[in-house]
Motif scaffolding. Structure first.
Motif, mmCIF file in Angstrom:
data_model
loop_
_atom_site.group_PDB
_atom_site.id
_atom_site.type_symbol
_atom_site.label_atom_id
_atom_site.label_comp_id
_atom_site.label_asym_id
_atom_site.label_seq_id
_atom_site.Cartn_x
_atom_site.Cartn_y
_atom_site.Cartn_z
ATOM 1 N N MET A 329 0.823 -1.219 0.091
ATOM 2 C CA MET A 329 -0.029 0.040 -0.002
ATOM 3 C C MET A 329 1.035 1.163 0.005
ATOM 4 O O MET A 329 2.150 1.240 -0.093
ATOM 5 C CB MET A 329 -1.052 -0.128 1.123
ATOM 6 N N ASN A 330 0.195 2.428 -0.165
ATOM 7 C CA ASN A 330 1.043 3.787 0.445
ATOM 8 C C ASN A 330 1.409 4.317 -1.078
ATOM 9 O O ASN A 330 2.319 5.112 -0.795
ATOM 10 C CB ASN A 330 1.822 3.430 1.518
ATOM 11 N N ALA A 331 0.990 3.717 -2.071
ATOM 12 C CA ALA A 331 1.445 4.191 -3.270
ATOM 13 C C ALA A 331 0.763 5.714 -3.897
ATOM 14 O O ALA A 331 -0.438 5.750 -3.435
ATOM 15 C CB ALA A 331 1.385 3.337 -4.404
ATOM 16 N N SER A 332 1.549 6.409 -4.322
ATOM 17 C CA SER A 332 0.935 7.638 -4.895
ATOM 18 C C SER A 332 0.073 7.469 -6.129
ATOM 19 O O SER A 332 0.561 6.701 -6.912
ATOM 20 C CB SER A 332 2.026 8.858 -5.138
ATOM 21 N N ILE A 333 -1.188 8.067 -6.038
ATOM 22 C CA ILE A 333 -1.947 8.098 -7.177
ATOM 23 C C ILE A 333 -2.185 8.908 -8.280
ATOM 24 O O ILE A 333 -2.323 10.218 -7.409
ATOM 25 C CB ILE A 333 -3.494 7.801 -6.895
ATOM 26 N N TYR A 334 -1.918 8.821 -9.529
ATOM 27 C CA TYR A 334 -1.936 9.851 -10.357
ATOM 28 C C TYR A 334 -3.016 9.501 -11.349
ATOM 29 O O TYR A 334 -3.490 8.432 -11.832
ATOM 30 C CB TYR A 334 -0.681 10.100 -11.221
ATOM 31 N N LEU A 335 -3.969 10.548 -11.482
ATOM 32 C CA LEU A 335 -4.978 10.554 -12.438
ATOM 33 C C LEU A 335 -5.017 11.149 -13.560
ATOM 34 O O LEU A 335 -4.873 12.541 -13.653
ATOM 35 C CB LEU A 335 -6.529 11.032 -11.773
ATOM 36 N N ASP A 336 -4.752 10.614 -14.773
ATOM 37 C CA ASP A 336 -4.480 11.269 -16.109
ATOM 38 C C ASP A 336 -3.422 12.290 -16.083
ATOM 39 O O ASP A 336 -3.477 13.304 -16.419
ATOM 40 C CB ASP A 336 -6.184 12.235 -16.578
ATOM 41 N N GLY A 337 -2.531 11.737 -15.630
ATOM 42 C CA GLY A 337 -1.012 12.510 -15.466
ATOM 43 C C GLY A 337 -0.996 13.599 -14.109
ATOM 44 O O GLY A 337 -0.210 14.137 -14.014
ATOM 45 N N ASN A 338 -2.163 13.724 -13.326
ATOM 46 C CA ASN A 338 -2.494 14.532 -12.230
ATOM 47 C C ASN A 338 -2.207 13.788 -10.880
ATOM 48 O O ASN A 338 -2.756 13.001 -10.867
ATOM 49 C CB ASN A 338 -3.383 15.691 -12.462
ATOM 50 N N ALA A 339 -1.373 14.578 -10.104
ATOM 51 C CA ALA A 339 -1.308 14.138 -8.790
ATOM 52 C C ALA A 339 -2.787 14.238 -8.134
ATOM 53 O O ALA A 339 -3.058 15.394 -8.047
ATOM 54 C CB ALA A 339 -0.231 14.653 -7.874
ATOM 55 N N THR A 340 -3.161 13.255 -7.323
ATOM 56 C CA THR A 340 -4.456 13.387 -6.700
ATOM 57 C C THR A 340 -4.379 13.536 -5.186
ATOM 58 O O THR A 340 -5.224 13.927 -4.364
ATOM 59 C CB THR A 340 -5.138 12.058 -6.821
ATOM 60 N N GLU A 341 -3.143 13.557 -4.608
ATOM 61 C CA GLU A 341 -2.808 13.866 -3.231
ATOM 62 C C GLU A 341 -3.287 12.596 -2.312
ATOM 63 O O GLU A 341 -3.440 12.598 -1.077
ATOM 64 C CB GLU A 341 -3.499 15.182 -2.653
ATOM 65 N N PHE A 342 -3.776 11.564 -3.073
ATOM 66 C CA PHE A 342 -4.244 10.161 -2.307
ATOM 67 C C PHE A 342 -3.179 9.103 -2.640
ATOM 68 O O PHE A 342 -2.453 9.231 -3.400
ATOM 69 C CB PHE A 342 -5.475 9.857 -2.954
ATOM 70 N N ARG A 343 -3.480 8.000 -1.637
ATOM 71 C CA ARG A 343 -2.310 7.145 -1.622
ATOM 72 C C ARG A 343 -3.209 5.933 -1.329
ATOM 73 O O ARG A 343 -4.298 5.885 -0.695
ATOM 74 C CB ARG A 343 -1.222 7.104 -0.538
ATOM 75 N N THR A 344 -2.776 4.816 -1.945
ATOM 76 C CA THR A 344 -3.381 3.427 -1.845
ATOM 77 C C THR A 344 -3.379 2.938 -0.496
ATOM 78 O O THR A 344 -2.553 3.081 0.263
ATOM 79 C CB THR A 344 -2.842 2.493 -2.884
ATOM 80 N N ASP A 345 -4.478 2.174 0.114
ATOM 81 C CA ASP A 345 -5.885 2.012 -0.791
ATOM 82 C C ASP A 345 -6.825 3.290 -0.545
ATOM 83 O O ASP A 345 -6.948 4.008 0.557
ATOM 84 C CB ASP A 345 -6.519 0.812 -0.016
ATOM 85 N N ALA A 346 -7.327 3.803 -1.641
ATOM 86 C CA ALA A 346 -8.439 5.081 -1.860
ATOM 87 C C ALA A 346 -9.204 4.738 -2.882
ATOM 88 O O ALA A 346 -9.157 3.834 -3.995
ATOM 89 C CB ALA A 346 -7.517 6.268 -1.838
ATOM 90 N N THR A 347 -10.284 5.650 -2.830
ATOM 91 C CA THR A 347 -11.409 5.598 -3.743
ATOM 92 C C THR A 347 -11.414 7.105 -4.292
ATOM 93 O O THR A 347 -11.558 8.074 -3.569
ATOM 94 C CB THR A 347 -12.668 5.168 -3.310
#
Length: 861
Positions: A329-347
């Motif tokens: 876990m704790n991976a940084s999530i990027y949506l369409d190339g943009n940082a979301t400021e969320f880390r896994t696990d997340a929705t």
């Protein structure tokens, strides 16, 4: 001749040695040339301001007292006639302090903020001798007393250090009370100018002022009444969140710095519209420092509203969401190339329909990129496994866990996270290694088990849940993790289980002992009997990194948020100070009604003793953790010297785990600094229900790192009982979630602190040692001593008002009954958004429930 010679010379070396010893024993005194000036807060410990100045700086920067020609005198004891000698004509001329110059003590005090009415200053010499004086005599001296001057020059000797008795405190009295026109500060002047608490006597009945003239002055110590304060800086992502301290809204929004906060531990949380309220974080405020706390807020899940079929005629399309999980876990999530400021696990919520690119980034692993299609009003699932960037292999292999329970339909938690599954069920794709399974079913005791998952294999957990109501069903046993699991009643057991339980009870009775602090008996005792389908082998810790496990919580249905402390001191009779608030009670004393969490505790001399001579009592402030419905013992020793040093606790395999020092909370998280004291300190790591004890080498140096790595050693169970029963059990400061009588699994060889607590009774605790190779920890049986107590029921005309005791929020709201309150009077304060009221002198009587009803105003808006 030879014999005579030996006899004649033998005493000479002895005399020489004695002379050397006498010389060494003689006090080493010499003139001082500088002053350390310090102003303490009301706790007598915290430094508000300090400086160090020498005599040359004093002469050049502050007004000089004395002209170097006028002599000043004190008066020695008068052995014949009236010892107070109002005539001031005996033993005065002999006490000539010389033609001295110096600096007014008031001017010196002003260098660090000065004194105020009611405060005192202590003048201390380099050899430890000291005298204490009140504000009035320093800042408002009568002429017959004169200014109190720290002198650094004497006409016939010169400046210090040639002025061999300097720096010296001398009273620059005028000549109004001396018949010979001398500038003399006589004993009758002291009688008239000083409060009796500050008179000085050479012997009982023989006053003298020469004893007030401190030589070799090195320190000027002001004891102020000012409360020490610190600050809390609160930040959040996103910003603009409302800040709450101890559940009270501050009116500030993030980012902000809250200043002027008294020392102690506070809970901090933030709220922002559209985001899930944060969990509270505990912050320890120290003097003249800024404590930092930061929150990452999570957007609220869209409710969706309306029917999923059709648009209701409005035609307004809705967005969807993407639920993303990863191993690790704790991976940084990027949506369409943009940082979301969320880390896994997340929705990710409110994602527009259509194709989107998800990229996960985790240091040490290859980035993962996936394309997902989002449908409106639907959640798309994405479950990914990282590959190690060095080996190129998947980070983990998986297996399965089959979970069965009687009754069924219990919620299944895996490593503290809700899986969404209920028993009976099989959890798929569980990473290989050790995991904690917790089952939660309303009306039943929570139960926890530790299970080891092997690659491509299925592990099984099969348990029986016990109802949480009824005294006959409150006995608990444990799973391999040491947290509370239920013990079925005899009616629920099969005959074989009932027979085994009976044998265990008999064996437990054979090996009872009350904690003695010595090694436990090594006689083999009862082994732990595994539940059906459960491996009886002790779990083995692996080097696989794991998500930090939170501190175990009491698995009983806890409705209360407050507990208490039992404060003792050596010597007793010291006034108790809780969270920097001085109480009216003295040690020993139960203080109940404190909010769960960290509290700072210290003791000090009573008001009547504060003006006396310097005592050898040196009390420190301690931090202690209060649990709900539990009394935590706190002992402060002001006599025995404290030899503490700070070391670093670290580990390769246990980073992120909680640990305690010498079996006492509060817990810290590896890696962290820790204070050790004495020759038998130890570290305990609570991990997966195993209490790993590590003895700290006595010779470890301050600032060094002590590395701890759990070994594959066997652990043993221990049976704990108390009279009366139903007392909460703690191992090394960690709550087991169990009540006596019970059996706790998972104690490693080494030292462990056993504590049992029940409201209305003084807590019992002791340190035991489990030797290497022991097959059981034996049994502990203790008798809890009841104290005289009563109950306090706090009600208000407006419900849910916050209740304050001892000046702090208790965590409870009206109506609430505080059980186990010590007899005495209390100040009760209740607070709502629109009103607050304090009721003083609420008397708690023995064996009774005192009702405190508070009338509050309603919101008229």
């Amino acid at each position: 001749m030879v014999v005579t010679h030996r006899r004649g010379t033998a005493p000479h070396p002895i005399i020489l040695v004695l002379c050397i010893l006498l010389a060494l024993a003689a006090p080493v005194t010499a003139a001082t040339t500088e002053l350390h000036v310090v102003r303490h807060a009301a706790d007598g410990v915290t430094v508000l301001e300090e400086t160090t100045v020498d005599y040359t700086w004093l002469e050049q920067n502050l007004p000089v007292q004395g002209d170097g020609r006028t002599h000043y005198y004190h008066q020695g004891p008068v052995f014949e006639g009236d010892p107070w000698n109002p005539e001031e004509d005996v033993n005065v001329i002999e006490k000539d302090m010389g033609a001295v110059k110096g600096t007014d003590l008031a001017d010196i005090c002003d260098l660090v903020g000065g004194m105020r009415e009611g405060e005192t200053v202590r003048i201390r010499a380099a050899d430890g001798m000291s005298r204490e004086f009140p504000y009035r005599n320093v800042y408002e001296p009568e002429p017959r007393q004169g200014p109190m001057v720290i002198t650094w020059y004497k006409a016939d000797e010169g400046y210090v250090p040639d002025y061999y008795s300097g720096m010296r405190l001398v009273f620059f009295a005028d000549t109004s009370s001396n018949p010979d026109g001398l500038h003399a500060f006589g004993v009758w002047d002291m009688h008239e100018c000083f409060d009796s608490d500050y008179w000085y006597f050479f012997q009982p009945g023989l006053p003298t002022t020469t004893g007030l003239s401190v030589q070799y002055v090195s320190d000027v110590i002001i004891y102020s009444d000012e409360e020490p304060t610190g600050s809390i800086h609160v930040n959040s992502t996103p910003s603009g969140a409302a800040v709450f301290i101890d559940d009270e809204e501050t009116g500030d929004v993030t980012p902000c710095t809250l200043s002027g906060i008294e020392l102690g531990s506070y809970s901090v949380r933030v709220e922002k519209e559209g985001f899930i309220p944060s969990d509270e974080e505990w912050v320890n405020v120290v003097a003249n420092a800024v404590a930092e706390v930061e929150f990452n807020l999570i957007p609220e899940t869209e409710s969706g509203g309306g029917s999923s079929s059709g648009d209701g005629g409005g035609g307004g399309s809705r967005n969807g969401s993407i639920a993303i999980t990863s191993v690790p876990m704790n991976a940084s999530i990027y949506l369409d190339g943009n940082a979301t400021e969320f880390r896994t696990d997340a929705t990710l919520e409110d994602v527009p329909p259509g194709e989107h690119t998800i990229e996960l980034v985790l240091p040490g692993y290859w980035n993962i990129t996936r394309t997902v299609t989002v449908e409106k009003a639907e959640c798309t699932l994405l479950d990914l496994i990282f590959e190690n960037s060095t080996t190129g292999e998947a980070t983990t292999k998986t297996g399965r866990i089959a979970v069965f329970s009687v009754p069924t339909n219990a919620s299944i938690y895996l490593d503290g996270k809700d899986t969404g599954s209920r028993t009976n069920a099989t959890l798929q794709a569980v990473p290989v290694g050790e995991h904690t399974i917790e089952l939660v079913l309303p009306g039943y005791w929570n139960i926890t088990r530790t299970v080891t998952v092997a690659e491509a294999e299925r592990s099984t957990i099969d348990v029986i849940l016990s109802p949480s109501g009824g005294k006959t069903e409150t006995n608990t046993t444990t799973g391999n993790d040491g947290t509370a699991a239920t013990r079925p009643t005899p009616a629920q057991k099969n005959p074989l289980e009932a027979f085994i339980a009976t044998i265990l009870n008999i064996l437990t009775g054979i090996f009872p002992f009350f904690g003695t602090g010595e090694d436990l008996p090594t006689t083999p005792g009862p082994e732990s009997t595994p539940d059906p389908g459960e491996d009886s082998a002790t779990p083995v810790l692996t080097s696989t990194p794991m998500v930090p496990v939170p501190t175990p919580d009491d698995t009983r249905s806890v409705k209360n948020h407050s507990g208490g402390i039992y404060v003792t001191s050596h010597p007793p009779g010291m006034t108790i100070v809780v969270d920097n608030r001085r109480q009216i009670w003295q040690t020993p004393r139960i203080v109940y009604g404190l909010r769960e969490g960290l509290h700072s505790i210290r003791v000090e001399k009573s008001e009547s003793d504060r003006s006396g001579e310097d005592s050898s009592f040196q009390f420190e402030t301690v931090q202690t953790w209060v649990y709900p419905d539990t009394i935590t013992p706190v002992h402060l020793d002001g006599v025995t010297p404290s030899y503490k040093k700070t070391i670093r606790i670290d580990s390769e395999t246990c980073r992120g785990e909680k640990f305690t020092m010498s079996g006492s909370f509060p817990a810290a998280t590896i890696p962290d600094d820790a204070e050790i004291e004495g020759a038998k300190s130890w570290v305990t790591v609570s991990r997966d229900g195993v209490y790993h004890s590590f003895a700290i080498p006595y010779g470890i140096g301050a600032g060094r790192t002590f590395w701890i790595e759990p070994e594959d050693a066997d652990t043993v169970p221990i049976s704990i009982n108390s009279n009366p029963e139903d007392a909460a059990v703690f191992i090394d400061g960690f709550p087991t979630g169990k009540c006596t009588p019970c059996r706790v699994e998972g104690l490693s060889p080494g030292q462990h602190r056993i504590l049992v607590s029940k409201p209305g009774y003084i807590t019992a605790e002791d340190v035991i040692t489990i030797p290497e190779g022991a097959r059981t920890g034996g049994a502990v049986t203790c008798t809890l001593r009841e104290y005289i107590d009563g109950d306090l029921l706090v009600e208000s005309t407006i419900p849910d008002a916050r209740i304050y005791l001892y000046g702090r929020y208790t965590g409870e709201k009206t109506p609430h009954t505080f059980t186990g309150m010590s007899i005495g009077t209390y100040e009760v304060r209740v607070v709502t958004e629109n009103d607050s009221k304090t009721i003083e002198d609420v008397l708690v009587k023995p064996g009774e429930t005192t009702r405190c009803l508070v009338n509050l105003k309603e919101d008229n808006s």
